[in-house]
Motif scaffolding. Structure first.
Motif, PDB file in Angstrom:
ATOM      1  N   HIS A  32       0.828  -1.210   0.000  1.00 23.79           N
ATOM      2  CA  HIS A  32       0.000   0.000   0.000  1.00 23.79           C
ATOM      3  C   HIS A  32       0.865   1.265   0.000  1.00 23.79           C
ATOM      4  O   HIS A  32       0.593   2.210  -0.763  1.00 23.79           O
ATOM      5  CB  HIS A  32      -0.922  -0.006   1.210  1.00 23.79           C
ATOM      6  N   ASP A  33       1.868   1.305   0.844  1.00 23.84           N
ATOM      7  CA  ASP A  33       2.705   2.512   0.919  1.00 23.84           C
ATOM      8  C   ASP A  33       3.411   2.778  -0.406  1.00 23.84           C
ATOM      9  O   ASP A  33       3.567   3.937  -0.819  1.00 23.84           O
ATOM     10  CB  ASP A  33       3.719   2.381   2.057  1.00 23.84           C
TER      11      ASP A  33
ATOM     12  N   ALA B  33      -5.339   0.027  -5.343  1.00 23.74           N
ATOM     13  CA  ALA B  33      -5.012   1.130  -6.241  1.00 23.74           C
ATOM     14  C   ALA B  33      -5.942   1.059  -7.447  1.00 23.74           C
ATOM     15  O   ALA B  33      -5.974   0.054  -8.165  1.00 23.74           O
ATOM     16  CB  ALA B  33      -3.557   1.042  -6.684  1.00 23.74           C
TER      17      ALA B  33
ATOM     18  N   TYR C 131      -3.254   5.268 -11.452  1.00 21.65           N
ATOM     19  CA  TYR C 131      -2.077   6.045 -11.055  1.00 21.65           C
ATOM     20  C   TYR C 131      -1.972   7.286 -11.956  1.00 21.65           C
ATOM     21  O   TYR C 131      -1.309   7.249 -12.994  1.00 21.65           O
ATOM     22  CB  TYR C 131      -0.811   5.212 -11.181  1.00 21.65           C
TER      23      TYR C 131
ATOM     24  N   SER D 129       2.271   1.951  -3.392  1.00 19.54           N
ATOM     25  CA  SER D 129       1.263   2.476  -4.318  1.00 19.54           C
ATOM     26  C   SER D 129       0.963   3.938  -4.020  1.00 19.54           C
ATOM     27  O   SER D 129       0.775   4.755  -4.935  1.00 19.54           O
ATOM     28  CB  SER D 129      -0.026   1.642  -4.219  1.00 19.54           C
ATOM     29  N   ARG D 130       0.948   4.291  -2.752  1.00 18.86           N
ATOM     30  CA  ARG D 130       0.693   5.685  -2.389  1.00 18.86           C
ATOM     31  C   ARG D 130       1.828   6.577  -2.883  1.00 18.86           C
ATOM     32  O   ARG D 130       1.594   7.695  -3.359  1.00 18.86           O
ATOM     33  CB  ARG D 130       0.520   5.801  -0.875  1.00 18.86           C
TER      34      ARG D 130
END
Length: 998
Positions: A612-613, A631, A634, A615-616
């Motif tokens: 997750h981090d 996600a 992007y 993707s963030r």
């Protein structure tokens, strides 16, 4: 004894009670500041400050004061707190006082002292029982426009907060040998007897201080004050490691198999819950045995003006005197039909009150009682109280002597005693009715729920000696039934003598004014007479027609009087008239305690994937997918909207390579000698012949023949499989598999466990996917097309020896792999793949691009796996094996599920390629009206294909496979859509699979 502690609390006694006078508690009522002490309830603090008027009645808006001192309180309902924490309809008698408490009276406007709606009393003849059914009937057109809005505006008590609840709630589970319900003398004795044997005991009491009526009475046990006996009992119980004491905990329901519902008010006595603490906690307690020791509830008497503030139950008066050190009135009269009420006269006099008279209708009274009256200077009157008057505070009563002569007595307190009803509500929660006991003139428990015993006053054994004896005996019996050896029987403690003589009077006729049976619902004796005249004589009809016993107190103080008056009207006895059955909850339970933690994010806690981090960092926009955040896409600078971003991501995957986090897919590890046989029975296709090191697409059905879920399952060894499921259905599939194993086929040698959180997984898709992987997977593993073909599944190592799993699986229709590593290595995996793919222009893509590509390839997903489709509907009927049995096989063959014109999975494209398709649009034949009769199916999924240059869709169409090439209308009335579409093969791109096998 001094009757005044300070000017701030004019009715507080100078000493006595079990409050802590060193800890002052400041609070507000209707905006005005007052003071109380630690150990007070809101009710006791209000009385200590001389506040008599605390609310207005529901229907007539009559002034109401405090009647009782416990959960049976029908009058003193208040709003506690303010803002988002505002809570209506809280009984002031059980609200523990804390510093800063803010309370407001209810059901009045503009103020408690001056309530304009008290005008309802002037039209009371029109507001009798059943008036809702008899009025507002004509003209019919007025109902929706006038009558219903008026009724709804007047209905209800208190105000909801109107804001999101800021507090948290918990659910908890406990198991014990013995659950003791009630912390009075009977309950403490039971807990002691069982605890001494070594049994696991849980003692629940709804009060914040244990001791029951021993806290409110001046009683002796073994020649010591009752308070000393309580302290010793609690100290001994606290020293027992297997005994748990739960104050502020109400057992509200009895359920099958020894299950009890309990709500623990963890933080209701605090302004704001402590950090990391819930406001309330809902317990499910599984008990092998239980003892109900909930005591008894005192009964009022029905007479004119009996709802006047200052008319109180005699036992409650003793509670405020002896537990809280509060004098509820200075000039008192006691109206009692039994010996118990005389104890209130004694305690009032000892506290400094003037007891003008003791009114007792009995002609024969124990000489010791009359001697007591002489000592305290109280006149003994053989007769009844005919009425009370005073408006917002009691000023006088009218006494009718046995001779018929009536006269008035000035007073500001009338203590009423009419005997006690056992608190037996929990014994009725499994549909059993209590029986009448003429010796105490009350209902007592009859048939009991399995494993439950009743002790002391709750069983109709009202003396203190009986309570102590019952508790000790039943506690020992429960421990013995659970396999423990109780200590040798000890002599029950000795108590001071008590007299229980009683001759109840249910109502006094002939007084001036209304005589109330149910205080909270404003049900009068006249309402019950009217119900009898109009044929509503059965107790269930009486309750619903008059609303008797239907309020928050559930008739705890009103039911017996109501039954007695109906019995009088029908020339029957009370037991012949019968009683309704009590149902859970015993007292009101906040919805928050039962379901409050299932709200906002607590309804379904958000789960984050191991990457997750990462993707963030890539700027992902996230979307909820089942319980996970995934996600969605992007975006990059300069991209105007989400569709532009998604088109870029799709083109990148189709032309070079893309990477997508698929960690959220359900992953179930299945092992055992019968693992393959188990899969044969839950999937529609075969699994025994699947080679080790290969994966296969599988489809499973529910028992009704409809599709439950799909996914791939890989054979890692002869007895080891790894199943993947859709993200949204992972929990349901796991539950289904466990049911199949534990219930349907417990003989199979198979074990399974969810490993969804243990592995981070990424899909690497596109023509350059193999090249990217070769930069991450250790070189000894051959990834060539021949060595690692489509649907291969093997253990590999990455990054110089890190164990991993590699699957050649594609959801996008491209050359694709899924690489799985231990979850803690997930972020490192993504960074390594991005580094290895940099030279190939690797692009992160999200669920939107994935959805576009799966629609281009005609793959079914959540929109098609709706729970209403079969394998045949989805074009997967050929997968259904005819050589074996599996879950749902027979039900899937039902006639309606195999009809020729049943909607079948096909593709759609707009005839005018520039038009946009919409999911949810219904298919209507060209030239036909848009009606339900002409509905032929609906569009399940749509997407814009950058490869095709137009919108495309998947859907279910009646007899769809046979109609490829035809045209229908996609009719969307919600979004004003109505366009022609062409029916086509659901595979829009690369139908030969050349990309997939490249």
């Amino acid at each position: 004894m001094s009757t005044q502690a300070s000017n701030k609390q004019p009715c507080r006694l100078g000493s006595g009670g079990v409050i802590d006078r060193t800890q002052t508690r400041s609070f507000r009522f209707d905006g005005k500041r007052y003071e109380g002490y630690a150990g007070d309830t809101l009710a006791s603090a209000l009385l200590a400050n001389g506040i008599r008027l605390v609310g207005r009645s529901f229907k007539y808006h009559r002034p109401r004061g405090i009647l009782s001192a416990g959960p049976e309180e029908p009058n003193a309902l208040v709003e506690l707190r303010a803002g988002a924490r505002r809570e209506p309809n809280t009984r002031a008698t059980v609200a523990e006082l804390y510093h800063g408490l803010e309370a407001r009276s209810q059901n009045r406007w503009p103020s408690l002292a001056f309530d304009l709606l008290s005008v309802n009393g002037l039209v009371s003849p029109a507001l009798v029982a059943g008036f809702y059914y008899k009025t507002f009937m004509w003209p019919a057109s007025f109902w929706e426009k006038l009558y219903e809005p008026l009724i709804r505006r007047a209905a209800g008590l208190g105000r909801a907060a109107g804001h999101e609840d800021p507090d948290h709630y918990e659910k908890a589970f406990a198991f014990c040998d013995l659950l003791v319900i009630g912390g009075g003398p009977a309950g403490l004795s039971a807990a002691l007897a069982a605890g001494r044997s070594g049994a696991r005991v849980i003692l629940c009491d709804e009060d914040f201080r244990l001791g029951g009526r021993l806290l409110t009475e001046k009683r002796e046990i073994d020649a010591r004050a009752g308070s000393e006996w309580i302290a010793d009992a609690l100290a001994e119980l606290a020293s027992m490691p297997d005994v748990t004491i739960m104050p502020r905990s109400t057992v509200y329901g009895v359920y099958d198999h020894g299950i009890y519902g309990v709500v623990e008010r963890v933080s209701d006595h605090l302004p704001v819950p402590s950090a990391h603490q819930p406001r309330q906690r809902a317990w499910r307690i599984n008990a092998r045995r239980a003892i109900l020791a909930a005591g008894a509830i005192e009964r009022p008497i029905v007479f004119a003006g009996n709802d006047t503030p200052g008319v109180m139950l005699a036992g409650a008066v003793r509670a405020y005197l002896n537990r809280y050190g509060v004098l509820p009135g200075r000039q008192a009269v006691v109206f009692t039909t039994g010996d118990d009420g005389w104890a209130t006269a004694r305690d009032l006099a000892a506290a400094g009150a003037s007891v003008s008279a003791i009114v007792d209708p009995r002609r024969e009274i124990d000489s010791a009682l009359t001697l007591l009256a002489g000592k305290i200077g109280a006149r003994v009157i053989t007769g009844v109280v005919a009425s009370a008057s005073g408006g917002r505070a009691l000023r006088s009563i009218t006494v009718r002597e046995a001779s018929g002569r009536e006269h008035s007595i000035p007073c500001d307190l009338l203590a009423v005693s009419n005997g006690w009803n056992p608190t037996l509500h929990l014994t009725s929660h499994q549909n059993t009715r209590p029986v009448w006991d003429e010796s105490i003139h009350a209902f007592v428990p009859d048939a009991l729920p399995a494993g439950l015993a009743v002790a002391g006053s709750a069983a109709g054994r009202l003396s203190l000696a009986q309570a102590l004896e019952d508790g000790a005996r039943l506690g020992a019996e429960a421990a013995s039934a659970c396999g423990f050896t109780p200590r040798a029987e000890m002599q029950p403690p000795k108590t001071d003598p008590e007299s229980l003589g009683l001759s109840p009077v249910w109502r006094v006729k002939g007084g001036k004014g209304k005589a109330f049976v149910d205080f909270q619902n404003d049900v009068t004796d006249g309402d019950i007479e009217l119900a009898a005249r109009e044929g509503f004589k059965p107790v269930e009809h009486l309750k619903r027609y008059t609303t008797l016993g239907m309020a928050t107190d559930q008739g705890k103080t009103s039911n017996i009087a109501g039954l007695a008056i109906m019995a009088e009207q029908t020339a029957k006895t009370i037991p012949q008239t019968g009683t309704t059955i009590f149902r859970p909850p015993y007292t009101p339970v906040a919805i928050g305690a039962l379901a409050g933690h299932h709200r906002a994010r607590d309804f379904r806690p958000t789960r984050l994937s191991p990457t997750h981090d990462w993707s963030r960092e890539q700027g992902a926009v996230f979307v909820e997918a089942g319980p996970w955040l995934r996600a969605q896409y992007y975006p990059r600078p300069g991209e105007s909207d989400w569709l532009t971003t998604v088109n870029r991501e799709v083109r990148a995957v189709r032309s070079t390579v893309g990477i997508c986090d698929v960690s959220t897919l359900g992953k179930i590890d299945i092992q055992g000698a019968d693992a393959a046989e188990f899969l044969e029975r839950v999937y529609i296709n075969g699994w025994k012949a699947l080679p080790v090191g290969k994966a296969r697409y599988g489809l499973m059905l529910r028992e009704d023949g409809f599709v439950m879920d799909d996914g791939t399952t890989s054979r890692l060894s002869e007895t080891h499989f790894l199943m993947t499921t859709t993200t949204a259905n992972a929990g349901k599939v796991m539950q289904h598999l466990e049911f199949c194993h534990q219930v349907l086929w417990p003989d199979l040698d198979v074990a399974m466990v969810s490993v969804s959180e243990q592995w981070a997984q990424a899909s690497i898709a596109g023509p350059k996917a193999r090249a990217v992987l070769q930069g991450v997977v250790d070189p000894q593993h051959d990834l060539s097309n021949e060595a690692f073909p489509y649907l291969a599944a093997r253990a590999v190592t990455v990054g110089g020896g890190l164990p991993a799993r590699l699957f050649r699986i594609s959801f996008s229709g491209e050359l694709a792999y899924e690489l799985a590593v231990p979850a803690e290595q997930g972020e490192a995996m993504m960074r390594a793949l991005m580094a290895a793919g940099a030279e190939h222009g690797i692009t992160p893509y999200g669920t939107e691009a994935l959805g576009v590509m799966r629609i281009e390839k005609g793959h079914v997903a959540g929109n098609e796996l709706s729970g209403q489709t079969t394998a045949r509907d989805l074009g997967l009927g050929k997968m259904m094996s005819s050589k074996k049995d599996y879950v749902g096989r027979l039900m899937a063959k039902r006639a309606a599920l195999v009809e020729a014109d049943r909607p079948i999975f096909v593709g759609f494209r707009p005839v005018n390629r520039s038009e946009r398709l919409r999911a949810g649009a219904h298919f209507i034949g060209i030239g036909k009206a848009a009606t339900m009769e002409n509905d032929e199916g609906y569009m399940t999924s749509v997407a814009y294909s950058p490869h095709l240059g137009h919108w495309m869709g998947l859907g279910l169409l009646r007899n769809g496979q046979a109609r490829i090439g035809e045209r229908v209308r996609a009719f969307d009335p919600v979004r004003n859509g109505d366009i022609e579409v062409e029916i086509c093969n659901p595979v829009f791109l690369d139908p030969e699979g050349a990309r997939l096998h490249g």
